[in-house]
Motif scaffolding. Structure first.
Motif, PDB file in Angstrom:
ATOM      1  N   GLN A 104       0.836  -1.197   0.000  1.00 43.44           N
ATOM      2  CA  GLN A 104       0.000   0.000   0.000  1.00 43.44           C
ATOM      3  C   GLN A 104       0.877   1.256   0.000  1.00 43.44           C
ATOM      4  O   GLN A 104       0.624   2.203  -0.748  1.00 43.44           O
ATOM      5  CB  GLN A 104      -0.923   0.029   1.234  1.00 43.44           C
ATOM      6  CG  GLN A 104      -1.944  -1.066   1.293  1.00 43.44           C
ATOM      7  CD  GLN A 104      -3.226  -0.753   0.553  1.00 43.44           C
ATOM      8  OE1 GLN A 104      -3.378   0.289  -0.065  1.00 43.44           O
ATOM      9  NE2 GLN A 104      -4.151  -1.681   0.600  1.00 43.44           N
ATOM     10  N   ASP A 129     -10.874  12.038  -3.661  1.00 38.25           N
ATOM     11  CA  ASP A 129     -11.047  10.710  -3.065  1.00 38.25           C
ATOM     12  C   ASP A 129     -11.296   9.666  -4.149  1.00 38.25           C
ATOM     13  O   ASP A 129     -10.784   8.543  -4.073  1.00 38.25           O
ATOM     14  CB  ASP A 129     -12.194  10.715  -2.059  1.00 38.25           C
ATOM     15  CG  ASP A 129     -11.816  11.384  -0.754  1.00 38.25           C
ATOM     16  OD1 ASP A 129     -10.637  11.759  -0.582  1.00 38.25           O
ATOM     17  OD2 ASP A 129     -12.704  11.542   0.105  1.00 38.25           O
ATOM     18  N   SER A 160      -9.000   6.434  -4.806  1.00 31.45           N
ATOM     19  CA  SER A 160      -9.593   5.094  -4.824  1.00 31.45           C
ATOM     20  C   SER A 160      -9.281   4.369  -6.122  1.00 31.45           C
ATOM     21  O   SER A 160      -8.934   3.179  -6.110  1.00 31.45           O
ATOM     22  CB  SER A 160     -11.107   5.176  -4.632  1.00 31.45           C
ATOM     23  OG  SER A 160     -11.408   5.637  -3.346  1.00 31.45           O
ATOM     24  N   MET A 201      -5.517   3.442  -6.274  1.00 35.37           N
ATOM     25  CA  MET A 201      -5.126   2.442  -5.281  1.00 35.37           C
ATOM     26  C   MET A 201      -5.926   1.148  -5.405  1.00 35.37           C
ATOM     27  O   MET A 201      -5.762   0.236  -4.594  1.00 35.37           O
ATOM     28  CB  MET A 201      -5.283   3.027  -3.868  1.00 35.37           C
ATOM     29  CG  MET A 201      -4.332   4.164  -3.544  1.00 35.37           C
ATOM     30  SD  MET A 201      -2.587   3.693  -3.562  1.00 35.37           S
ATOM     31  CE  MET A 201      -2.508   2.624  -2.137  1.00 35.37           C
ATOM     32  N   SER A 202      -6.750   1.034  -6.426  1.00 33.01           N
ATOM     33  CA  SER A 202      -7.645  -0.123  -6.544  1.00 33.01           C
ATOM     34  C   SER A 202      -6.909  -1.442  -6.744  1.00 33.01           C
ATOM     35  O   SER A 202      -7.479  -2.504  -6.525  1.00 33.01           O
ATOM     36  CB  SER A 202      -8.653   0.090  -7.681  1.00 33.01           C
ATOM     37  OG  SER A 202      -7.994   0.157  -8.929  1.00 33.01           O
ATOM     38  N   ASN A 213      -4.527  -2.459  -4.877  1.00 32.80           N
ATOM     39  CA  ASN A 213      -3.997  -2.856  -3.573  1.00 32.80           C
ATOM     40  C   ASN A 213      -5.159  -3.164  -2.639  1.00 32.80           C
ATOM     41  O   ASN A 213      -5.906  -2.264  -2.253  1.00 32.80           O
ATOM     42  CB  ASN A 213      -3.130  -1.746  -2.975  1.00 32.80           C
ATOM     43  CG  ASN A 213      -1.864  -1.557  -3.761  1.00 32.80           C
ATOM     44  OD1 ASN A 213      -1.861  -0.872  -4.778  1.00 32.80           O
ATOM     45  ND2 ASN A 213      -0.797  -2.179  -3.319  1.00 32.80           N
ATOM     46  N   LEU A 214      -5.294  -4.430  -2.295  1.00 34.71           N
ATOM     47  CA  LEU A 214      -6.397  -4.868  -1.448  1.00 34.71           C
ATOM     48  C   LEU A 214      -5.991  -4.913   0.016  1.00 34.71           C
ATOM     49  O   LEU A 214      -4.853  -5.228   0.344  1.00 34.71           O
ATOM     50  CB  LEU A 214      -6.873  -6.253  -1.879  1.00 34.71           C
ATOM     51  CG  LEU A 214      -7.298  -6.389  -3.331  1.00 34.71           C
ATOM     52  CD1 LEU A 214      -7.731  -7.826  -3.617  1.00 34.71           C
ATOM     53  CD2 LEU A 214      -8.410  -5.417  -3.667  1.00 34.71           C
ATOM     54  N   CYS A 215      -6.966  -4.617   0.886  1.00 40.25           N
ATOM     55  CA  CYS A 215      -6.776  -4.709   2.333  1.00 40.25           C
ATOM     56  C   CYS A 215      -7.941  -5.513   2.891  1.00 40.25           C
ATOM     57  O   CYS A 215      -9.078  -5.043   2.878  1.00 40.25           O
ATOM     58  CB  CYS A 215      -6.739  -3.315   2.961  1.00 40.25           C
ATOM     59  SG  CYS A 215      -6.684  -3.353   4.767  1.00 40.25           S
ATOM     60  N   ALA A 239      -9.955  -3.934   5.816  1.00 41.48           N
ATOM     61  CA  ALA A 239     -10.801  -2.782   5.503  1.00 41.48           C
ATOM     62  C   ALA A 239     -10.311  -1.493   6.153  1.00 41.48           C
ATOM     63  O   ALA A 239     -11.092  -0.703   6.661  1.00 41.48           O
ATOM     64  CB  ALA A 239     -12.259  -3.060   5.871  1.00 41.48           C
ATOM     65  N   TYR A 272      -9.260   0.926   4.532  1.00 44.17           N
ATOM     66  CA  TYR A 272      -9.273   1.884   3.429  1.00 44.17           C
ATOM     67  C   TYR A 272      -9.485   3.335   3.843  1.00 44.17           C
ATOM     68  O   TYR A 272      -8.759   4.208   3.362  1.00 44.17           O
ATOM     69  CB  TYR A 272     -10.314   1.497   2.377  1.00 44.17           C
ATOM     70  CG  TYR A 272     -10.014   0.203   1.671  1.00 44.17           C
ATOM     71  CD1 TYR A 272      -8.864   0.048   0.907  1.00 44.17           C
ATOM     72  CD2 TYR A 272     -10.880  -0.870   1.770  1.00 44.17           C
ATOM     73  CE1 TYR A 272      -8.582  -1.140   0.261  1.00 44.17           C
ATOM     74  CE2 TYR A 272     -10.618  -2.063   1.124  1.00 44.17           C
ATOM     75  CZ  TYR A 272      -9.469  -2.195   0.371  1.00 44.17           C
ATOM     76  OH  TYR A 272      -9.191  -3.363  -0.266  1.00 44.17           O
ATOM     77  N   ILE A 293      -6.272   4.595   5.156  1.00 50.52           N
ATOM     78  CA  ILE A 293      -5.268   4.656   4.089  1.00 50.52           C
ATOM     79  C   ILE A 293      -5.489   5.904   3.252  1.00 50.52           C
ATOM     80  O   ILE A 293      -4.546   6.650   2.961  1.00 50.52           O
ATOM     81  CB  ILE A 293      -5.311   3.374   3.228  1.00 50.52           C
ATOM     82  CG1 ILE A 293      -4.823   2.174   4.045  1.00 50.52           C
ATOM     83  CG2 ILE A 293      -4.508   3.536   1.941  1.00 50.52           C
ATOM     84  CD1 ILE A 293      -5.083   0.821   3.405  1.00 50.52           C
ATOM     85  N   VAL A 294      -6.731   6.148   2.876  1.00 53.75           N
ATOM     86  CA  VAL A 294      -7.045   7.343   2.082  1.00 53.75           C
ATOM     87  C   VAL A 294      -6.704   8.604   2.870  1.00 53.75           C
ATOM     88  O   VAL A 294      -6.154   9.552   2.314  1.00 53.75           O
ATOM     89  CB  VAL A 294      -8.526   7.340   1.640  1.00 53.75           C
ATOM     90  CG1 VAL A 294      -8.922   8.668   1.002  1.00 53.75           C
ATOM     91  CG2 VAL A 294      -8.781   6.191   0.665  1.00 53.75           C
TER      92      VAL A 294
END
Length: 178
Positions: A103, A133, A137, A140-141, A143-145, A148, A150, A153-154
């Motif tokens: 990330q 935003d 998003s 960064m799509s 990169n999965l978390c 959650a 997110y 991170i944002v």
């Protein structure tokens, strides 16, 4: 083969089929980048190669023998964190931490793309990219978390990108070729 990783030259004798991720993790002991899916779908292995973010599980190490490679270990150290690492810590942009190195590398690479004016699918204006935003998003799509994290991170990315004095952040991104 010789590789320039995190500003240091590394000699490695590896099979030509070895991925960049496996070179770093298994042969050089740089275990910060994670092997999540090993199919380029999760982004846990994201590194910066010549300033561009890539899924290191999908590229052969031999393809990057003359490249400048930066892993999470090369962005900052304890006591001297990269601004993005610092923002992730302050905004709790991680929970289990497994995806965090990818990330952070992806976020640093993304700021480099925005600085260069590269539009994304979410860019409303192709000539002047604004880091909204929706733009964050979209970028960064990859990169999965699973935890959650997110929103945090944002928030961390938004803070680093929107600092009153962005020069230190942009200079740090430029230093690694982002």
């Amino acid at each position: 083969m010789k590789f320039n990783i995190n500003g240091k030259t590394h000699d490695a004798e590896v099979d030509v089929r070895t991925s960049l991720l496996d070179l770093c993790r298994e042969h050089l002991g740089l275990t910060g980048s994670k092997k999540g899916c090993d199919h380029g779908q999760c982004g846990a292995c994201t590194m910066l190669v010549d300033g561009r973010r890539i899924n290191s599980c999908l590229t052969l190490a031999v393809m990057h023998e003359d490249s400048e490679i930066v892993t999470i270990e090369g962005l900052g150290q304890v006591g001297d964190l990269h601004p993005m690492q610092d923002a992730f810590v302050r905004h709790d942009g991680y929970q289990c931490g497994y995806c965090t190195p990818g990330q952070i590398c992806s976020a640093v690479g993304m700021l480099g793309e925005v600085e260069k004016g590269w539009p994304s699918h979410a860019s409303a204006d192709l000539t002047a990219v604004e880091l909204s935003d929706a733009e964050i998003s979209e970028r960064m799509s990859g990169n999965l978390c699973r935890c959650a994290a997110y929103p945090n991170i944002v928030d961390a990315i938004r803070e680093v990108a929107g600092k009153g004095d962005r020069q230190p952040v942009l200079e740090a991104a430029r230093e690694i070729g982002a």
